[in-house]
Write a protein that holds these residues in place. Sequence first.
Motif, PDB file in Angstrom:
ATOM      1  N   ASN A   2       0.870  -1.172   0.000  1.00  0.00           N
ATOM      2  CA  ASN A   2       0.000   0.000   0.000  1.00  0.00           C
ATOM      3  C   ASN A   2       0.908   1.223   0.000  1.00  0.00           C
ATOM      4  OD1 ASN A   2      -1.446   2.211   1.890  1.00  0.00           O
ATOM      5  ND2 ASN A   2      -2.970   1.091   0.701  1.00  0.00           N
ATOM      6  N   THR A   3       0.833   2.011  -1.057  1.00  0.00           N
ATOM      7  CA  THR A   3       1.728   3.156  -1.203  1.00  0.00           C
ATOM      8  C   THR A   3       0.921   4.441  -1.117  1.00  0.00           C
ATOM      9  OG1 THR A   3       3.213   1.863  -2.619  1.00  0.00           O
ATOM     10  CG2 THR A   3       3.445   4.267  -2.689  1.00  0.00           C
ATOM     11  N   ARG A   4       1.334   5.342  -0.239  1.00  0.00           N
ATOM     12  CA  ARG A   4       0.612   6.593  -0.057  1.00  0.00           C
ATOM     13  C   ARG A   4       1.536   7.672   0.490  1.00  0.00           C
ATOM     14  NH1 ARG A   4      -2.961   5.054   5.318  1.00  0.00           N
ATOM     15  NH2 ARG A   4      -1.808   3.193   5.859  1.00  0.00           N
ATOM     16  N   ILE A   5       1.208   8.881   0.165  1.00  0.00           N
ATOM     17  CA  ILE A   5       1.903  10.046   0.691  1.00  0.00           C
ATOM     18  C   ILE A   5       1.045  10.630   1.803  1.00  0.00           C
ATOM     19  CG2 ILE A   5       2.506  12.443   0.152  1.00  0.00           C
ATOM     20  CD1 ILE A   5       3.441  11.428  -2.595  1.00  0.00           C
ATOM     21  N   VAL A   6       1.669  10.919   2.929  1.00  0.00           N
ATOM     22  CA  VAL A   6       0.941  11.458   4.087  1.00  0.00           C
ATOM     23  C   VAL A   6       1.487  12.842   4.426  1.00  0.00           C
ATOM     24  CG1 VAL A   6       0.275  11.097   6.482  1.00  0.00           C
ATOM     25  CG2 VAL A   6       0.589   9.119   4.977  1.00  0.00           C
ATOM     26  N   ILE A   7       0.614  13.814   4.370  1.00  0.00           N
ATOM     27  CA  ILE A   7       0.957  15.185   4.743  1.00  0.00           C
ATOM     28  C   ILE A   7       0.694  15.365   6.237  1.00  0.00           C
ATOM     29  CG2 ILE A   7       0.484  17.625   4.281  1.00  0.00           C
ATOM     30  CD1 ILE A   7       1.520  16.136   1.841  1.00  0.00           C
ATOM     31  N   ASN A   8       1.571  16.115   6.921  1.00  0.00           N
ATOM     32  CA  ASN A   8       1.288  16.404   8.322  1.00  0.00           C
ATOM     33  C   ASN A   8       1.496  17.886   8.624  1.00  0.00           C
ATOM     34  OD1 ASN A   8       4.052  16.913   9.331  1.00  0.00           O
ATOM     35  ND2 ASN A   8       4.384  14.722   8.982  1.00  0.00           N
ATOM     36  N   ALA A   9       1.131  18.280   9.833  1.00  0.00           N
ATOM     37  CA  ALA A   9       1.165  19.690  10.206  1.00  0.00           C
ATOM     38  C   ALA A   9       2.581  20.220  10.382  1.00  0.00           C
ATOM     39  CB  ALA A   9       0.373  19.899  11.501  1.00  0.00           C
ATOM     40  N   MET A  10       3.562  19.337  10.477  1.00  0.00           N
ATOM     41  CA  MET A  10       4.944  19.782  10.643  1.00  0.00           C
ATOM     42  C   MET A  10       5.588  20.221   9.331  1.00  0.00           C
ATOM     43  SD  MET A  10       6.450  16.958  13.338  1.00  0.00           S
ATOM     44  CE  MET A  10       5.736  15.548  12.481  1.00  0.00           C
ATOM     45  N   HIS A  11       5.037  19.776   8.198  1.00  0.00           N
ATOM     46  CA  HIS A  11       5.674  20.093   6.921  1.00  0.00           C
ATOM     47  C   HIS A  11       5.681  21.596   6.664  1.00  0.00           C
ATOM     48  CE1 HIS A  11       4.744  15.746   5.748  1.00  0.00           C
ATOM     49  NE2 HIS A  11       6.057  15.871   5.814  1.00  0.00           N
ATOM     50  N   GLN A  12       6.779  22.052   6.089  1.00  0.00           N
ATOM     51  CA  GLN A  12       6.917  23.431   5.672  1.00  0.00           C
ATOM     52  C   GLN A  12       6.523  23.570   4.201  1.00  0.00           C
ATOM     53  OE1 GLN A  12       7.822  25.948   7.875  1.00  0.00           O
ATOM     54  NE2 GLN A  12       7.560  24.272   9.350  1.00  0.00           N
ATOM     55  N   PRO A  13       6.121  24.769   3.765  1.00  0.00           N
ATOM     56  CA  PRO A  13       5.741  24.946   2.362  1.00  0.00           C
ATOM     57  C   PRO A  13       6.815  24.461   1.389  1.00  0.00           C
ATOM     58  CG  PRO A  13       5.107  26.873   3.634  1.00  0.00           C
ATOM     59  CD  PRO A  13       5.903  26.008   4.552  1.00  0.00           C
ATOM     60  N   GLU A  14       8.087  24.699   1.716  1.00  0.00           N
ATOM     61  CA  GLU A  14       9.157  24.264   0.814  1.00  0.00           C
ATOM     62  C   GLU A  14       9.267  22.739   0.730  1.00  0.00           C
ATOM     63  OE1 GLU A  14      11.207  25.748   4.697  1.00  0.00           O
ATOM     64  OE2 GLU A  14       9.478  26.279   3.438  1.00  0.00           O
ATOM     65  N   ASP A  15       8.871  22.025   1.797  1.00  0.00           N
ATOM     66  CA  ASP A  15       8.863  20.560   1.753  1.00  0.00           C
ATOM     67  C   ASP A  15       7.868  20.077   0.697  1.00  0.00           C
ATOM     68  OD1 ASP A  15      10.544  20.733   3.959  1.00  0.00           O
ATOM     69  OD2 ASP A  15       8.933  20.346   5.397  1.00  0.00           O
ATOM     70  N   ILE A  16       6.693  20.673   0.725  1.00  0.00           N
ATOM     71  CA  ILE A  16       5.630  20.255  -0.193  1.00  0.00           C
ATOM     72  C   ILE A  16       5.971  20.672  -1.624  1.00  0.00           C
ATOM     73  CG2 ILE A  16       3.173  20.529  -0.722  1.00  0.00           C
ATOM     74  CD1 ILE A  16       2.779  20.880   2.344  1.00  0.00           C
ATOM     75  N   GLU A  17       6.605  21.832  -1.771  1.00  0.00           N
ATOM     76  CA  GLU A  17       7.043  22.241  -3.102  1.00  0.00           C
ATOM     77  C   GLU A  17       8.097  21.296  -3.648  1.00  0.00           C
ATOM     78  OE1 GLU A  17       5.974  24.642  -5.302  1.00  0.00           O
ATOM     79  OE2 GLU A  17       4.323  24.513  -3.869  1.00  0.00           O
ATOM     80  N   GLN A  18       9.017  20.871  -2.796  1.00  0.00           N
ATOM     81  CA  GLN A  18      10.048  19.929  -3.239  1.00  0.00           C
ATOM     82  C   GLN A  18       9.433  18.611  -3.663  1.00  0.00           C
ATOM     83  OE1 GLN A  18      13.339  19.482  -0.509  1.00  0.00           O
ATOM     84  NE2 GLN A  18      14.042  17.582  -1.471  1.00  0.00           N
ATOM     85  N   LEU A  19       8.463  18.135  -2.886  1.00  0.00           N
ATOM     86  CA  LEU A  19       7.762  16.904  -3.249  1.00  0.00           C
ATOM     87  C   LEU A  19       7.064  17.064  -4.595  1.00  0.00           C
ATOM     88  CD1 LEU A  19       6.597  14.078  -2.623  1.00  0.00           C
ATOM     89  CD2 LEU A  19       4.795  15.234  -1.296  1.00  0.00           C
ATOM     90  N   GLY A  20       6.372  18.187  -4.779  1.00  0.00           N
ATOM     91  CA  GLY A  20       5.686  18.428  -6.039  1.00  0.00           C
ATOM     92  C   GLY A  20       6.637  18.540  -7.212  1.00  0.00           C
ATOM     93  N   ASP A  21       7.802  19.183  -7.002  1.00  0.00           N
ATOM     94  CA  ASP A  21       8.779  19.313  -8.081  1.00  0.00           C
ATOM     95  C   ASP A  21       9.259  17.951  -8.563  1.00  0.00           C
ATOM     96  OD1 ASP A  21       8.602  22.040  -7.962  1.00  0.00           O
ATOM     97  OD2 ASP A  21      10.487  22.317  -6.838  1.00  0.00           O
ATOM     98  N   ILE A  22       9.464  17.046  -7.618  1.00  0.00           N
ATOM     99  CA  ILE A  22       9.970  15.716  -7.995  1.00  0.00           C
ATOM    100  C   ILE A  22       8.870  14.894  -8.663  1.00  0.00           C
ATOM    101  CG2 ILE A  22      10.819  13.532  -7.047  1.00  0.00           C
ATOM    102  CD1 ILE A  22      12.297  15.261  -4.930  1.00  0.00           C
ATOM    103  N   LEU A  23       7.645  15.035  -8.182  1.00  0.00           N
ATOM    104  CA  LEU A  23       6.535  14.272  -8.765  1.00  0.00           C
ATOM    105  C   LEU A  23       6.151  14.753 -10.150  1.00  0.00           C
ATOM    106  CD1 LEU A  23       4.190  13.937  -5.670  1.00  0.00           C
ATOM    107  CD2 LEU A  23       5.331  12.056  -6.845  1.00  0.00           C
ATOM    108  N   TYR A  24       6.104  16.072 -10.312  1.00  0.00           N
ATOM    109  CA  TYR A  24       5.518  16.633 -11.542  1.00  0.00           C
ATOM    110  C   TYR A  24       6.458  17.521 -12.345  1.00  0.00           C
ATOM    111  CZ  TYR A  24       1.184  15.142  -9.290  1.00  0.00           C
ATOM    112  OH  TYR A  24       0.199  14.403  -8.693  1.00  0.00           O
ATOM    113  N   GLY A  25       7.625  17.821 -11.797  1.00  0.00           N
ATOM    114  CA  GLY A  25       8.490  18.752 -12.481  1.00  0.00           C
ATOM    115  C   GLY A  25       8.168  20.181 -12.087  1.00  0.00           C
ATOM    116  N   LYS A  26       9.100  21.059 -12.244  1.00  0.00           N
ATOM    117  CA  LYS A  26       8.933  22.426 -11.759  1.00  0.00           C
ATOM    118  C   LYS A  26       7.957  23.244 -12.573  1.00  0.00           C
ATOM    119  CE  LYS A  26      13.417  22.583  -9.513  1.00  0.00           C
ATOM    120  NZ  LYS A  26      14.648  23.350  -9.287  1.00  0.00           N
ATOM    121  N   THR A  27       7.542  22.739 -13.744  1.00  0.00           N
ATOM    122  CA  THR A  27       6.627  23.502 -14.571  1.00  0.00           C
ATOM    123  C   THR A  27       5.176  23.118 -14.334  1.00  0.00           C
ATOM    124  OG1 THR A  27       6.838  21.890 -16.373  1.00  0.00           O
ATOM    125  CG2 THR A  27       8.343  23.765 -16.380  1.00  0.00           C
ATOM    126  N   LYS A  28       4.905  22.120 -13.491  1.00  0.00           N
ATOM    127  CA  LYS A  28       3.523  21.678 -13.223  1.00  0.00           C
ATOM    128  C   LYS A  28       2.704  22.803 -12.622  1.00  0.00           C
ATOM    129  CE  LYS A  28      -0.006  18.926 -12.350  1.00  0.00           C
ATOM    130  NZ  LYS A  28      -0.867  18.332 -13.330  1.00  0.00           N
TER     131      LYS A  28
END
Length: 354
Positions: A328-354
């Motif tokens: 079972n594969t899933r990404i879990v967001i929590n309240a400790m994450h910083q905006p840059e953490d989520i941006e980094q995750l998004g950049d790797i998943l979708y590329g910086k142009t997403k």
Amino acid sequence: MTDPYSIDHLPGRTIDLDGQAYLFFSGTSYLGLAQNPAFRALLTEGMAQYGTVFGSSRNGNLQLRIYEEAEVKLAAFARAEAALTLSSGMLAGQAVVNWLKGQGFGFLYGPNAHPAIWQEPNTRLPTLSFDDWTKQVPELVATAPMRHIVIALNSLDALFSVGYSFEWVNQLPADQEITLLVDDSHGLGVIGPEGSGIGSQIPRRDNVRLIVTASLAKAMGLPGGVIFSDSQTLESIRRTAFFGACSPTPPAYLYAFGQAQGLYHAAFDRLLENIRQFENRVGDSDLFQHIPAYPVFYTAQDQLYSSLLANRIFVYSFAYPSPTDKPNTRIVINAMHQPEDIEQLGDILYGKTK
């Protein structure tokens, strides 16, 4: 799947693997209370007053007032009439099941119902989808040989991030006594108004008694479990030998909970901000399945685990509930994450142009 990794520290925003920092998008500490410095300071205060554990029966001839005080606050948090705490969510569920079984009630289980609310270790569950199952429930209840039926199910599907509607409760027969037993371990603190859980979202019927159980060790950050219901039901459960023989939740944690209402509300608001940020990045992508405003993002693409790991991002991915099941594969967001953490995750998943 590869062998599990082993670390010697509590996961937070990051974990240390072989001397390198990895962003951590896994676990069930949705509100991040276990790593919250202000909450840990309150726990230290609690331990100074109550020690590390109270190894006595809640029904003994010397009792700690903190339990009743915390239960009043838990009930208010969950918008329930009353609450009763135990040492784990599993024990909370089994205390209820033990009490219901003792009255000879029949049980009807929903798909993927958590083992905490099973009657037997090898309880067979329906294989239908939740929606298809709910269409059958009114007839199953109406034709059951026992007049009092227990419907036992989860509040949502946290494994695959699927939300459940409870409108079907309005279609249940009005001439039978019904107990609705709902495990809200992955909802309490995360769903509902201000994280109050599933209870306030379930339709009320005069002939349907609602009992909600939950682990407190997930979003709530407490080593214990809780039962929410009406006061009379909880008093009956408390009088059972099963409950009387249980060790209670360590009182220092309940002290910390009682002092931390502002921390819970702030963490919930921060969590929603983080979820919205990742939802905006995901957009209409078909890579993930998830409940809106819920921190779990399920994917059928198990290879995503290895790809993210290669980029120092650690996500949830292992066979569950047994080692022979599909990962079972899933990404879990929590309240400790910083905006840059989520941006980094998004950049790797979708590329910086997403």
